[in-house]
Design a protein around this motif. Structure first.
Motif: not given
Length: 263
Positions: A9-20
């Motif tokens: 819903t927002a391009p706010s950080m890089d955690g979407y595809a992260s494995g951590v």
């Protein structure tokens, strides 16, 4: 261990595809391994209409890759840490694309938002490929994490994560540029350090997209900033420019100078 998917819903950080996942554990910011999503559903129209401060925070998180990638190479050259040039190459392409269109984010330009979310999602994928957060998190993130922990203790939130990362990037770039003139060990990184954006370039870009250029703009005092520069290297067991300066006995000197300049 549970399967899940994400509707962004927002391009706010890089955690979407992260494995951590970055979590608090006894008041300390820690990064723990987690299951990766099976699907990430993205609608550029939805992202472009997200709160503007969240879009700007995402831009800050992406800009921070300038120094996280260099910290990784520093650790490789001086400490023999495993390093993947292919991952770095892909990250640099995404970073260049995202930064080149960042000025259009404030007008909610769909193409710029797409470039941003592509770069942020790629960051998560490359963290998976690397097996840790090295491609996307370095000294600039440690500065943000330290301030997040300080805010947690004080019951306040200085700014969104990506905003603090962007400010941390200013500090890290400053450290690299100044340290390169002082320590001959950094000669092996001379081309990479010269390739970093200048402070003027970063500050001009920040002002155009609505990122602060001084920590006082998010309520961080000069005293807390100095403390952060001196201690943020302890947040992670990861070699960065701050670790290098600590080992050289120069981190206190840099903290005094940079806290005065960037407060």
């Amino acid at each position: 261990g549970k399967p899940y998917g994400i509707l962004a819903t927002a391009p706010s950080m890089d955690g979407y595809a992260s494995g951590v996942s970055a979590l608090y554990e006894n008041g300390r910011k820690v990064t723990l391994p987690t299951t990766v999503p099976s699907d990430i559903l993205i609608d550029a129209e939805v992202l472009a209409n997200a709160p503007l401060d969240m879009i700007v925070a995402g831009a800050g998180d992406l800009i921070g890759k300038n120094t996280s990638l260099l910290d990784w190479k520093l650790a490789h050259l001086l400490r023999g840490e495993k390093y993947d040039p292919a991952i770095v190459g892909r990250m640099k392409k995404a970073l260049t694309l995202g930064m080149s269109s960042a000025e259009l984010l404030c007008s909610r330009d769909r193409g710029a938002v797409k470039d941003l979310i592509d770069g942020l999602i790629l960051s998560g994928i490359e963290m998976q490929n690397a097996g840790n957060s090295r491609p996307a998190s370095g000294s600039e993130h440690h500065i943000s994490h330290y301030l997040e922990m300080a805010g947690e203790r004080e019951g306040r939130d200085f700014a969104p994560h990506g905003v603090k990362v962007a400010l941390g990037c200013l500090l890290s770039v400053s450290m690299y540029k100044a340290a390169a003139e002082k320590f001959e060990e950094l000669e092996v990184l001379s081309d990479d350090i010269r390739a970093l954006p200048s402070l003027r370039e970063l500050e001009t870009l920040y002002e155009k997209i609505g990122l602060p250029v001084r920590f006082g703009g998010i309520g961080v005092s000069a005293g807390l900033l100095s403390e952060t520069i001196e201690k943020a290297w302890t947040v992670r067991d990861r070699y960065t420019i701050m670790t290098f300066l600590y080992e050289k006995g120069a981190l206190g000197e840099f903290a005094a100078r940079l806290s005065e300049k960037f407060a």
